[in-house]
Motif scaffolding. Structure first.
Motif, mmCIF file in Angstrom:
data_model
loop_
_atom_site.group_PDB
_atom_site.id
_atom_site.type_symbol
_atom_site.label_atom_id
_atom_site.label_comp_id
_atom_site.label_asym_id
_atom_site.label_seq_id
_atom_site.Cartn_x
_atom_site.Cartn_y
_atom_site.Cartn_z
ATOM 1 N N TRP A 139 0.828 -1.203 0.000
ATOM 2 C CA TRP A 139 0.000 0.000 0.000
ATOM 3 C C TRP A 139 0.867 1.259 0.000
ATOM 4 O O TRP A 139 0.608 2.210 0.718
ATOM 5 C CB TRP A 139 -0.922 0.015 1.217
ATOM 6 C CG TRP A 139 -1.978 -1.040 1.228
ATOM 7 C CD1 TRP A 139 -2.072 -2.144 0.430
ATOM 8 C CD2 TRP A 139 -3.095 -1.084 2.101
ATOM 9 N NE1 TRP A 139 -3.181 -2.868 0.759
ATOM 10 C CE2 TRP A 139 -3.832 -2.247 1.786
ATOM 11 C CE3 TRP A 139 -3.553 -0.268 3.136
ATOM 12 C CZ2 TRP A 139 -5.000 -2.604 2.446
ATOM 13 C CZ3 TRP A 139 -4.706 -0.620 3.807
ATOM 14 C CH2 TRP A 139 -5.424 -1.772 3.451
ATOM 15 N N ARG A 140 1.889 1.278 -0.827
ATOM 16 C CA ARG A 140 2.874 2.371 -0.801
ATOM 17 C C ARG A 140 2.271 3.754 -1.051
ATOM 18 O O ARG A 140 2.823 4.751 -0.622
ATOM 19 C CB ARG A 140 3.993 2.076 -1.792
ATOM 20 C CG ARG A 140 4.902 0.986 -1.305
ATOM 21 C CD ARG A 140 6.095 0.782 -2.234
ATOM 22 N NE ARG A 140 6.977 -0.236 -1.711
ATOM 23 C CZ ARG A 140 6.799 -1.544 -1.836
ATOM 24 N NH1 ARG A 140 5.737 -1.993 -2.470
ATOM 25 N NH2 ARG A 140 7.658 -2.402 -1.336
ATOM 26 N N ALA A 141 1.166 3.805 -1.756
ATOM 27 C CA ALA A 141 0.534 5.103 -2.030
ATOM 28 C C ALA A 141 0.118 5.812 -0.744
ATOM 29 O O ALA A 141 -0.049 7.032 -0.732
ATOM 30 C CB ALA A 141 -0.674 4.916 -2.940
ATOM 31 N N LEU A 144 1.707 9.136 0.617
ATOM 32 C CA LEU A 144 1.291 10.501 0.265
ATOM 33 C C LEU A 144 0.682 11.213 1.452
ATOM 34 O O LEU A 144 0.767 12.441 1.566
ATOM 35 C CB LEU A 144 0.269 10.456 -0.869
ATOM 36 C CG LEU A 144 0.812 10.203 -2.268
ATOM 37 C CD1 LEU A 144 -0.309 10.034 -3.260
ATOM 38 C CD2 LEU A 144 1.752 11.316 -2.677
#
Length: 194
Positions: A139-141, A144
């Motif tokens: 879930w790297r997003a 942000l």
């Protein structure tokens, strides 16, 4: 390790190192000008800073702890709780230790109370997101969220750039450190006899 740059930043802050002070002031002044020049963006950043305040991440962590306990992942649930508490306490202690004043403007677009270093918004958002990424890999997003949170704090003139950088670094370092400690502790547990 990430605690080294935090320690370096803390040393620079405590000694009033002029290059850091000049950098922080220059960024703060530019952001302040931008905030006055673009009211819609300032409104958006105000929403971001309120939406991603520390208590939002504390509640999210509590929900995660409950979910983990219900799934029978007690050890992970304890790790999440300890990590969030340790990070929050560490951030509060550092604020009291350094007593750094927040940016001050004659015509502020936002204001808040308390000390500046490190940013609690940046720290708690990075803590929660790092925990989430360690549990739900891929879930790297989500990264942000801490970046936008940190940016909003500087944009609104309530933190110096070095405050939010320290908060972000601590927010990543604490989960990594507690995960290592928990892994060693768990490995040291005796295997139950059957």
């Amino acid at each position: 390790m990430l605690l080294v740059p935090v320690a370096v930043l803390a040393a620079f802050v405590s000694t009033g190192w002029e290059p850091l002070r000049a950098f922080d002031r220059a960024v703060a002044d530019r952001m302040h000008e931008a905030a006055h020049a673009a009211p819609p963006l300032t409104t958006l950043m105000t929403w971001v800073t309120h939406l991603f305040q520390p208590n939002v991440f504390r509640v999210a962590a509590l929900i995660l702890v409950i979910w983990l306990v219900r799934r029978g992942e007690r050890w992970t649930a304890i790790w999440v709780a300890v990590t969030m508490i340790a990070g929050g306490v560490l951030g509060g202690l550092l604020k009291l230790l350094f007593c750094r004043a927040r940016p001050d403007f004659l015509d502020p677009v936002a204001s808040t109370v308390g000390y500046a270093f490190p940013s609690g918004h940046a720290l708690n958002s990075a803590l929660a997101v790092t925990i989430a990424l360690m549990i739900f890999q891929g879930w790297r997003a989500l990264w942000l969220i801490p970046v936008l949170t940190a940016l909003s704090r500087v944009y609104l003139g309530v933190h110096w750039t070095s405050d939010v950088i320290a908060g972000l670094l601590l927010g990543v370092a604490v989960p990594l450190l507690t995960a290592r400690i928990f892994a060693r502790t768990r490995a040291a547990e005796p295997v139950p006899q059957r």
